[in-house]
Design an enzyme around this catalytic site. Structure first.
Site, PDB file in Angstrom:
ATOM      1  N   LYS A 149       0.875  -1.180   0.000  1.00 30.67           N
ATOM      2  CA  LYS A 149       0.000   0.000   0.000  1.00 30.67           C
ATOM      3  C   LYS A 149       0.911   1.229   0.000  1.00 30.67           C
ATOM      4  CE  LYS A 149      -4.175   1.797   2.150  1.00 30.67           C
ATOM      5  NZ  LYS A 149      -4.904   2.090   0.926  1.00 30.67           N
TER       6      LYS A 149
HETATM    7  N1  PMP Z   1      -7.811  -1.658  -3.282  1.00 34.57           N
HETATM    8  C1  PMP Z   1      -7.187  -0.469  -3.193  1.00 34.57           C
HETATM    9  C2  PMP Z   1      -6.431   0.022  -4.358  1.00 34.57           C
HETATM   10  C3  PMP Z   1      -7.258   0.284  -2.002  1.00 34.57           C
HETATM   11  O1  PMP Z   1      -6.647   1.476  -1.910  1.00 34.57           O
HETATM   12  C4  PMP Z   1      -8.005  -0.215  -0.918  1.00 34.57           C
HETATM   13  C5  PMP Z   1      -8.088   0.585   0.350  1.00 34.57           C
HETATM   14  N2  PMP Z   1      -7.040   0.290   1.231  1.00 34.57           N
HETATM   15  C6  PMP Z   1      -8.636  -1.455  -1.061  1.00 34.57           C
HETATM   16  C7  PMP Z   1      -8.511  -2.148  -2.257  1.00 34.57           C
HETATM   17  C8  PMP Z   1      -9.411  -2.051   0.065  1.00 34.57           C
HETATM   18  O2  PMP Z   1      -8.554  -2.423   1.108  1.00 34.57           O
HETATM   19  P1  PMP Z   1      -9.047  -2.438   2.623  1.00 34.57           P
HETATM   20  O3  PMP Z   1     -10.292  -3.247   2.661  1.00 34.57           O
HETATM   21  O4  PMP Z   1      -7.926  -3.050   3.365  1.00 34.57           O
HETATM   22  O5  PMP Z   1      -9.303  -1.021   2.995  1.00 34.57           O
END
Ligand code: PMP
Length: 298
Positions: A149
């Site tokens: 991330k």
């Molecule tokens: N895909 C992307 C590109 C994201 O930025 C996020 C947000 N973090 C998600 C999926 C969903 O991840 P999460 O459920 O951990 O927030």
């Protein structure tokens, strides 16, 4: 910031902060929710693990331990005095040496918390969102690692998001270089067809969302059939239901993609999953109580 609570208006960095120029930061998006026992952070341990995994992929030396970051998140949520909110830990290379090699610069960590009741807009979330399949493809894992991330990935997301908004849509869904569906700009994508729920596997180049993982676990708990498999753009158009999952957006139905209404306009499976998720985050499901860390008991 770097272990100290700093007033909102004093939370500054130098304009030559390395990560501001070269997108060399890694971050997390976490939520805390109101429960009958007070505010609680959802799946904090999993977010901290992903934060450290993102740093590891980029050879970034985190100046704090996972335990210290965990405490910092709880302390920041507590200091916000909010019942519910969003928490953003960010590790970044600070002001030091410019140039592409980030490693000589100090790594700093900031954790911010604020109120963010509805990411995609309250009306869109209530009525379902309208999505555009972006002309921007999702970053291929040989170009940037989608499972980190990292701030760099969000240049790709931001291009797609702006394209969707300018075309009058709420959100963009991106395909990979093989033309298969990956994810939205800040959410994972699920489809429902003939009673089976599916989501693209991590190998398509998606972030392994923690909400995605929660949804998969919750679905098994309520007896829904689930498969991790690729699906194409046209399979998405002809789904019975499509929904998005993410920390910021929660579980949100998609009502239209590229001008094609999805299904019959009702979302029984999405509603069922959304309710299970809302119950879990608000501490109403004893079997998922281990996903919650109370704020203020660090
Ligand atoms: N895909 C992307 C590109 C994201 O930025 C996020 C947000 N973090 C998600 C999926 C969903 O991840 P999460 O459920 O951990 O927030």
């Amino acid at each position: 910031m770097d272990g100290k609570l700093v007033d909102w208006h004093d939370a500054h960095v130098h304009v030559l902060t390395h990560s501001l120029h070269y997108a060399t930061g890694v971050f997390e998006g976490i939520r805390f929710f109101s429960t009958s026992k007070g505010p609680a952070v959802f799946r904090l341990g999993d977010h901290v693990t992903r934060f450290f995994d993102s740093a590891k992929i980029y050879l970034m030396k985190m100046p704090f331990t996972p335990g210290e970051i965990t405490e910092g998140v709880i302390a920041t949520a507590a200091a916000s005095r909010l019942d519910e909110g969003y928490i953003r830990p960010l590790a970044y290379y600070g002001y030091g040496e410019m140039g592409l090699n980030p490693l000589p610069n100090k790594v700093s960590v900031a954790i911010a918390a604020w109120s963010w009741p509805s990411y995609l807009g309250e009306e869109a979330e209530r009525r379902g969102v309208r999505c555009l399949v972006s002309s921007w493809r999702r970053i291929h894992p040989s170009i940037l690692p989608p499972q980190a991330k990292a701030t760099a990935n969000y240049a790709n997301s931001a291009l797609a998001k702006v394209e969707a908004l300018k075309a009058g849509y709420d959100e963009a869904i991106m395909l990979n270089m093989d033309g298969m569906v990956t994810e939205a700009t800040g959410e994972n994508v699920f489809r429902v067809k003939d009673g089976v729920v599916s989501t693209p596997p991590a190998s398509t180049g998606v972030l392994r969302g923690i909400t995605r993982d929660s949804v998969i676990t919750l679905m098994k708990g309520v007896g829904l059939q689930f498969r991790r498999n690729d699906f194409s753009r046209e399979e998405m158009y002809t789904s019975d239901e499509v929904f998005l999952s993410g920390t910021a957006a929660g579980v949100t139905a998609v009502r239209e993609i590229d001008g094609r209404p999805i299904g019959s306009g009702t979302w029984p499976v999405t509603e069922q999953i959304k309710k299970a998720y809302d119950d879990a985050v608000h501490g109403k499901s004893p079997e998922y109580a281990h996903w919650l860390t109370p704020v203020g008991t660090s």
